[in-house]
Design a protein around this motif. Structure first.
Motif, mmCIF file in Angstrom:
data_model
loop_
_atom_site.group_PDB
_atom_site.id
_atom_site.type_symbol
_atom_site.label_atom_id
_atom_site.label_comp_id
_atom_site.label_asym_id
_atom_site.label_seq_id
_atom_site.Cartn_x
_atom_site.Cartn_y
_atom_site.Cartn_z
ATOM 1 N N SER A 25 1.053 -1.306 0.004
ATOM 2 C CA SER A 25 0.042 0.064 0.093
ATOM 3 C C SER A 25 1.074 1.178 -0.114
ATOM 4 C CB SER A 25 -0.941 0.120 1.087
ATOM 5 O OG SER A 25 -0.364 0.063 2.306
ATOM 6 N N ILE A 26 0.348 2.296 -0.343
ATOM 7 C CA ILE A 26 1.098 3.604 -0.643
ATOM 8 C C ILE A 26 1.189 3.909 0.960
ATOM 9 C CG2 ILE A 26 1.334 5.868 -1.493
ATOM 10 C CD1 ILE A 26 0.055 5.001 -3.978
ATOM 11 N N GLY A 27 2.492 3.995 1.575
ATOM 12 C CA GLY A 27 2.442 4.502 2.914
ATOM 13 C C GLY A 27 2.703 5.916 2.943
ATOM 14 N N SER A 28 3.542 6.462 1.891
ATOM 15 C CA SER A 28 3.905 7.903 2.027
ATOM 16 C C SER A 28 3.912 8.313 0.396
ATOM 17 C CB SER A 28 5.462 8.188 2.448
ATOM 18 O OG SER A 28 5.784 9.293 1.947
ATOM 19 N N PHE A 29 2.931 9.308 0.154
ATOM 20 C CA PHE A 29 2.764 9.839 -1.313
ATOM 21 C C PHE A 29 4.137 10.705 -1.655
ATOM 22 C CE2 PHE A 29 -1.587 9.138 -0.106
ATOM 23 C CZ PHE A 29 -2.189 8.763 -1.281
ATOM 24 N N LYS A 30 4.862 11.275 -0.639
ATOM 25 C CA LYS A 30 5.923 11.871 -0.786
ATOM 26 C C LYS A 30 7.026 11.325 -1.447
ATOM 27 C CE LYS A 30 9.550 14.868 1.285
ATOM 28 N NZ LYS A 30 9.996 15.424 2.342
ATOM 29 N N ASN A 31 7.227 9.756 -0.801
ATOM 30 C CA ASN A 31 8.234 8.919 -0.921
ATOM 31 C C ASN A 31 7.988 8.178 -2.514
ATOM 32 O OD1 ASN A 31 9.455 9.135 1.146
ATOM 33 N ND2 ASN A 31 8.563 7.263 2.192
ATOM 34 N N VAL A 32 6.619 8.008 -2.905
ATOM 35 C CA VAL A 32 6.293 7.536 -4.095
ATOM 36 C C VAL A 32 6.706 8.372 -5.203
ATOM 37 C CG1 VAL A 32 4.640 6.642 -5.487
ATOM 38 C CG2 VAL A 32 4.915 5.778 -3.481
ATOM 39 N N ILE A 33 6.414 9.893 -4.916
ATOM 40 C CA ILE A 33 6.747 10.897 -5.885
ATOM 41 C C ILE A 33 8.093 11.081 -6.091
ATOM 42 C CG2 ILE A 33 6.595 13.471 -6.125
ATOM 43 C CD1 ILE A 33 3.680 13.351 -4.648
ATOM 44 N N GLU A 34 9.060 10.849 -5.118
ATOM 45 C CA GLU A 34 10.430 10.959 -5.063
ATOM 46 C C GLU A 34 10.867 9.731 -6.156
ATOM 47 O OE1 GLU A 34 11.918 11.210 -1.065
ATOM 48 O OE2 GLU A 34 11.517 13.179 -1.049
ATOM 49 N N GLN A 35 10.265 8.638 -5.994
ATOM 50 C CA GLN A 35 10.607 7.211 -6.726
ATOM 51 C C GLN A 35 10.505 7.541 -8.194
ATOM 52 O OE1 GLN A 35 8.392 4.264 -4.845
ATOM 53 N NE2 GLN A 35 9.795 4.264 -3.070
ATOM 54 N N ILE A 36 9.105 8.023 -8.535
ATOM 55 C CA ILE A 36 8.890 8.568 -9.835
ATOM 56 C C ILE A 36 9.779 9.404 -10.549
ATOM 57 C CG2 ILE A 36 7.107 9.562 -11.247
ATOM 58 C CD1 ILE A 36 5.116 8.615 -9.131
ATOM 59 N N ARG A 37 10.090 10.552 -9.783
ATOM 60 C CA ARG A 37 11.118 11.610 -10.318
ATOM 61 C C ARG A 37 12.447 11.055 -10.296
ATOM 62 N NH1 ARG A 37 12.264 15.438 -5.319
ATOM 63 N NH2 ARG A 37 13.778 13.898 -5.084
ATOM 64 N N ASP A 38 12.952 10.290 -9.449
ATOM 65 C CA ASP A 38 14.193 9.851 -9.631
ATOM 66 C C ASP A 38 14.461 8.431 -10.368
ATOM 67 O OD1 ASP A 38 14.560 12.407 -8.208
ATOM 68 O OD2 ASP A 38 14.751 11.231 -6.088
ATOM 69 N N SER A 39 13.493 8.048 -10.609
ATOM 70 C CA SER A 39 13.592 6.714 -11.159
ATOM 71 C C SER A 39 14.359 5.410 -10.306
ATOM 72 C CB SER A 39 14.306 6.677 -12.683
ATOM 73 O OG SER A 39 13.296 7.441 -13.637
ATOM 74 N N THR A 40 14.065 5.534 -9.197
ATOM 75 C CA THR A 40 14.661 4.611 -8.101
ATOM 76 C C THR A 40 14.000 3.502 -7.753
ATOM 77 O OG1 THR A 40 14.008 6.094 -6.512
ATOM 78 C CG2 THR A 40 16.044 6.691 -7.396
ATOM 79 N N SER A 41 12.861 3.095 -8.080
ATOM 80 C CA SER A 41 12.130 1.941 -7.746
ATOM 81 C C SER A 41 11.181 1.179 -8.760
ATOM 82 C CB SER A 41 11.326 2.349 -6.650
ATOM 83 O OG SER A 41 10.380 1.220 -6.112
ATOM 84 N N THR A 42 11.186 -0.100 -8.777
ATOM 85 C CA THR A 42 10.332 -0.908 -9.319
ATOM 86 C C THR A 42 9.138 -1.519 -8.607
ATOM 87 O OG1 THR A 42 11.987 -2.726 -9.381
ATOM 88 C CG2 THR A 42 11.807 -1.323 -11.256
ATOM 89 N N ALA A 43 8.968 -1.086 -7.443
ATOM 90 C CA ALA A 43 7.913 -1.492 -6.639
ATOM 91 C C ALA A 43 6.678 -1.523 -7.192
ATOM 92 C CB ALA A 43 7.792 -0.813 -5.070
ATOM 93 N N THR A 44 5.562 -2.260 -6.794
ATOM 94 C CA THR A 44 4.205 -2.216 -7.377
ATOM 95 C C THR A 44 3.178 -1.767 -5.862
ATOM 96 O OG1 THR A 44 4.523 -3.766 -8.918
ATOM 97 C CG2 THR A 44 2.338 -3.686 -8.274
ATOM 98 N N TYR A 45 2.692 -0.811 -6.044
ATOM 99 C CA TYR A 45 1.783 -0.455 -5.205
ATOM 100 C C TYR A 45 0.255 -0.678 -5.537
ATOM 101 C CZ TYR A 45 5.918 2.182 -3.442
ATOM 102 O OH TYR A 45 7.114 2.522 -3.262
ATOM 103 N N THR A 46 -0.763 -0.991 -4.506
ATOM 104 C CA THR A 46 -2.120 -1.128 -4.665
ATOM 105 C C THR A 46 -2.666 0.599 -4.845
ATOM 106 O OG1 THR A 46 -2.596 -1.042 -2.291
ATOM 107 C CG2 THR A 46 -2.302 -3.067 -3.651
ATOM 108 N N ILE A 47 -3.441 0.555 -5.797
ATOM 109 C CA ILE A 47 -3.936 1.933 -5.772
ATOM 110 C C ILE A 47 -5.640 2.109 -6.268
ATOM 111 C CG2 ILE A 47 -3.617 2.339 -8.092
ATOM 112 C CD1 ILE A 47 -2.079 4.949 -7.255
ATOM 113 N N THR A 48 -6.134 3.204 -5.537
ATOM 114 C CA THR A 48 -7.459 3.510 -5.969
ATOM 115 C C THR A 48 -7.463 4.901 -6.801
ATOM 116 O OG1 THR A 48 -8.006 4.792 -3.937
ATOM 117 C CG2 THR A 48 -8.362 2.557 -3.791
ATOM 118 N N GLU A 49 -8.601 5.309 -7.403
ATOM 119 C CA GLU A 49 -8.817 6.458 -8.097
ATOM 120 C C GLU A 49 -8.469 7.563 -7.090
ATOM 121 O OE1 GLU A 49 -13.067 4.624 -8.128
ATOM 122 O OE2 GLU A 49 -11.027 3.871 -8.126
ATOM 123 N N ASN A 50 -9.044 7.590 -5.875
ATOM 124 C CA ASN A 50 -8.745 8.878 -5.045
ATOM 125 C C ASN A 50 -7.253 8.570 -4.750
ATOM 126 O OD1 ASN A 50 -11.548 9.457 -4.905
ATOM 127 N ND2 ASN A 50 -11.807 7.970 -3.159
#
Length: 199
Positions: A25-50
């Protein structure tokens, strides 16, 4: 001796095929945003539209590209490199949403395919705990996700599935989707360029 070798190879192959993957599950939106920006993760997260809305709204870029994917879908696999190239060349965050059951063999294969092609997180849609034996119910649940973004463009008589993509703005509002549009990828590139020129 050769017979024993074949048994070992068969056992190893089946052990690999039996592997599953459980999305976090997405624990921290900030961490995921950083992973997207820096291309540092291949993790898979569960997600809803919200959750996707929140992820987009908290991210700095003005454009966001969402792509619906499954590893066993041939058109998805064919279109994936083009989608990745468009996102990377235009510096747009890419959100790959998988219509797969969490903690499954299919999700393991999908995560493996994606991690070999791109170094950003991917996402599996949260089906409200609908079990794997009710595929139709899960498909109906996924339609809610599509409808959330397409809004008035949503066609209730059409079953939206894989290879769907849509371009969203900073507020997670729809700019463009591939529904009812020919030469979709060419149109997508033009719309991205026009949007950047106007910004």
């Amino acid at each position: 001796m050769n017979y024993l070798k074949y048994i070992i190879v068969f056992f190893c192959a089946n052990t690999m095929l039996a592997q599953t993957y459980k999305a976090e599950s997405i624990g921290s939106f900030k961490n995921v945003i950083e992973q997207i920006r820096d291309s540092t993760s291949t993790a898979t997260y569960t997600i809803t539209e919200n959750e996707l809305d929140q992820l987009i709204k908290e991210s700095p870029p003005s454009l966001h590209l969402v792509y619906v994917f499954a590893s066993w879908c041939s058109p998805c696999m064919e279109k994936l490199p083009k989608i990745i190239k468009i996102a990377e060349s235009n510096k747009i965050p890419l959100y790959i949403i998988m219509q797969e059951e969490n903690d499954s063999k299919r999700l393991y294969r999908a995560n493996k395919v994606l991690s070999e092609k791109i170094n950003i997180p991917s996402y599996v849609y949260d089906f409200d705990n609908i079990n794997s034996g009710r595929f139709r119910k899960r498909t109906q649940s996924f339609q809610k996700f599509i409808q959330h973004y397409l809004k008035e463009e949503y066609d209730p008589g059409f079953t939206y599935g894989f290879t769907n993509f849509f371009l969203l703005d900073k507020n997670a509002d729809l700019i463009f989707s591939n529904k009812k549009v020919s030469h979709q990828l060419d149109n997508l590139v033009k719309i991205i360029k026009n949007h950047k020129n106007q910004s």
